[in-house]
Design an enzyme around this catalytic site. Structure first.
Site, PDB file in Angstrom:
ATOM      1  N   ASN A 113       3.275  -3.270  -6.931  1.00 38.61           N
ATOM      2  CA  ASN A 113       2.576  -2.059  -6.488  1.00 38.61           C
ATOM      3  C   ASN A 113       2.291  -2.189  -5.001  1.00 38.61           C
ATOM      4  O   ASN A 113       1.483  -3.010  -4.582  1.00 38.61           O
ATOM      5  CB  ASN A 113       1.270  -1.911  -7.283  1.00 38.61           C
ATOM      6  CG  ASN A 113       0.464  -0.687  -6.880  1.00 38.61           C
ATOM      7  OD1 ASN A 113       0.750  -0.033  -5.883  1.00 38.61           O
ATOM      8  ND2 ASN A 113      -0.560  -0.380  -7.652  1.00 38.61           N
TER       9      ASN A 113
ATOM     10  N   HIS B 260       4.299   7.150  -8.289  1.00 40.30           N
ATOM     11  CA  HIS B 260       3.721   5.983  -7.627  1.00 40.30           C
ATOM     12  C   HIS B 260       3.909   4.773  -8.537  1.00 40.30           C
ATOM     13  O   HIS B 260       3.670   4.838  -9.744  1.00 40.30           O
ATOM     14  CB  HIS B 260       2.235   6.209  -7.360  1.00 40.30           C
ATOM     15  CG  HIS B 260       1.472   4.950  -7.127  1.00 40.30           C
ATOM     16  ND1 HIS B 260       1.821   4.053  -6.155  1.00 40.30           N
ATOM     17  CD2 HIS B 260       0.395   4.429  -7.765  1.00 40.30           C
ATOM     18  CE1 HIS B 260       0.982   3.024  -6.188  1.00 40.30           C
ATOM     19  NE2 HIS B 260       0.115   3.231  -7.154  1.00 40.30           N
TER      20      HIS B 260
ATOM     21  N   CYS C 209      -3.467   4.551  -3.287  1.00 41.54           N
ATOM     22  CA  CYS C 209      -2.214   4.773  -4.019  1.00 41.54           C
ATOM     23  C   CYS C 209      -1.654   6.176  -3.845  1.00 41.54           C
ATOM     24  O   CYS C 209      -0.438   6.373  -3.909  1.00 41.54           O
ATOM     25  CB  CYS C 209      -2.415   4.473  -5.504  1.00 41.54           C
ATOM     26  SG  CYS C 209      -2.830   2.749  -5.835  1.00 41.54           S
TER      27      CYS C 209
END
Length: 335
Positions: A292, A262, A114
């Site tokens: 995501n 993020h 991530c």
């Protein structure tokens, strides 16, 4: 010493839209449950055979390079961030170099999940600051859909992730008051297994073990996440690393024109926004549309925000990420 500036941005997502209602037909879940916990309404999944992690990265790169006003032959180095490479090895950096017909420039793969794009930007920035390279291509691309447990057993993780890619061209900037002002990277490996995909890996379960056991209940090759623990750590580390970046540049929260977090979970982004008392137009979220996309989430969101005119010359832009590893980081940019 030079600074590096983002001279071109691009992103690509597959056309195939998968809604929460679509997922409810293949697992025990529903739109309300997913939105309440994550804020996600839909995500993009590739049609297998039509896109790969590399091909999505290439498509995003072509847009970024054109917007930077250069060609693939002008790229001096490639940094590719992903947790979902086409092959176990080699990594996708060299595949992008091949597919775009670049010179025999170096290609580096970053495996920081991530926070991968933030780490990759920091690496590219250092190469440019020292004068080694003039134009560095940074890509974040992920193909999650082919590696998720799309059953009720895996719903806690599988509803979260989507596929897509974003790319940025970093270029030498002689005005050190512009461009990337600083980057800040951290890791805390003691929590590595709280968000992880264990197999295949040389440490515990390699391909031969999986094949030999042929166990349909083996979940080691699906991603695992301790959701509540990750959430609690994320909100703390996000705050810390944003403040660290501001303090390093003698800036205040009020100086932020745009925060691109993020896109892990809309609830995390909303928590950070409230903590820093940022107005809605100072934070950009698109997890509602794309889910995501790990290393791709920041460049996709950054590109969208720029395309929509939400980022203008002179703006202070903050990029921040937290994820598996645990790793986290921030980038402070004067546009």
């Amino acid at each position: 010493m030079y600074n590096s500036k983002i001279s071109g941005l691009g992103f690509y997502v597959p056309e195939n839209i998968v809604t929460n209602d679509d997922l409810s037909k293949i697992m025990d879940t529903n739109d309300e449950w997913i939105q309440e916990r994550t804020g996600i309404q839909q995500r993009r999944h590739v049609i297998r055979g039509e896109d790969t992690t590399t091909s999505m990265g290439v498509k995003a790169t072509k847009i970024a390079i054109e917007r930077a006003g250069i060609t693939a032959q002008d790229i001096d180095f490639v940094v590719f961030a992903t947790l979902s490479p086409d092959y176990y090895f080699p990594g996708p950096g060299v595949l992008v170099q091949r597919d775009l017909g670049m010179r025999t420039v170096g290609a580096l793969d970053v495996r920081n999940q991530c926070s991968g794009f933030v780490y990759a930007i920091s690496i590219a920035d250092q190469y440019i600051k020292t004068g080694m390279y003039k134009n560095v291509l940074v890509i974040g691309s992920e193909l999650h859909s082919g590696g998720l447990d799309m059953t009720t057993r895996g719903r806690g993780v599988s509803v979260i992730f989507g596929d897509g890619a974003g790319a940025a061209v970093l270029t030498r900037e002689e005005d050190t008051k512009k461009g990337i002002l600083s980057t800040h990277l951290h890791a805390e490996g003691q929590h590595a297994e709280e968000l992880a995909l264990i197999a295949p890996g040389m440490g515990k379960r390699w391909v031969t073990d999986i094949i030999a056991d042929n166990d349909p209940n083996d979940e080691s090759y699906y991603p695992y996440m301790n959701g509540q623990f990750v959430f609690k750590n994320a909100v703390v580390r996000f705050s810390e690393v944003i403040n660290e970046g501001l303090q390093a540049n003698d800036l205040q929260v009020s100086d932020i024109d745009m925060l691109i977090p993020h896109q892990a979970n809309l609830r995390i982004s909303q928590f950070i926004q409230q903590k820093f008392k940022l107005a809605d137009d100072k934070v950009y979220n698109n997890i509602q549309k794309y889910g995501n996309t790990t290393a791709a989430s920041i460049p996709i969101a950054l590109t969208e925000a720029w395309e929509q005119g939400k980022i203008k010359e002179g703006d202070l832009v903050v990029l921040a990420a937290f994820g598996s590893g645990f790793t986290w980081g921030s980038v402070i940019v004067r546009w």
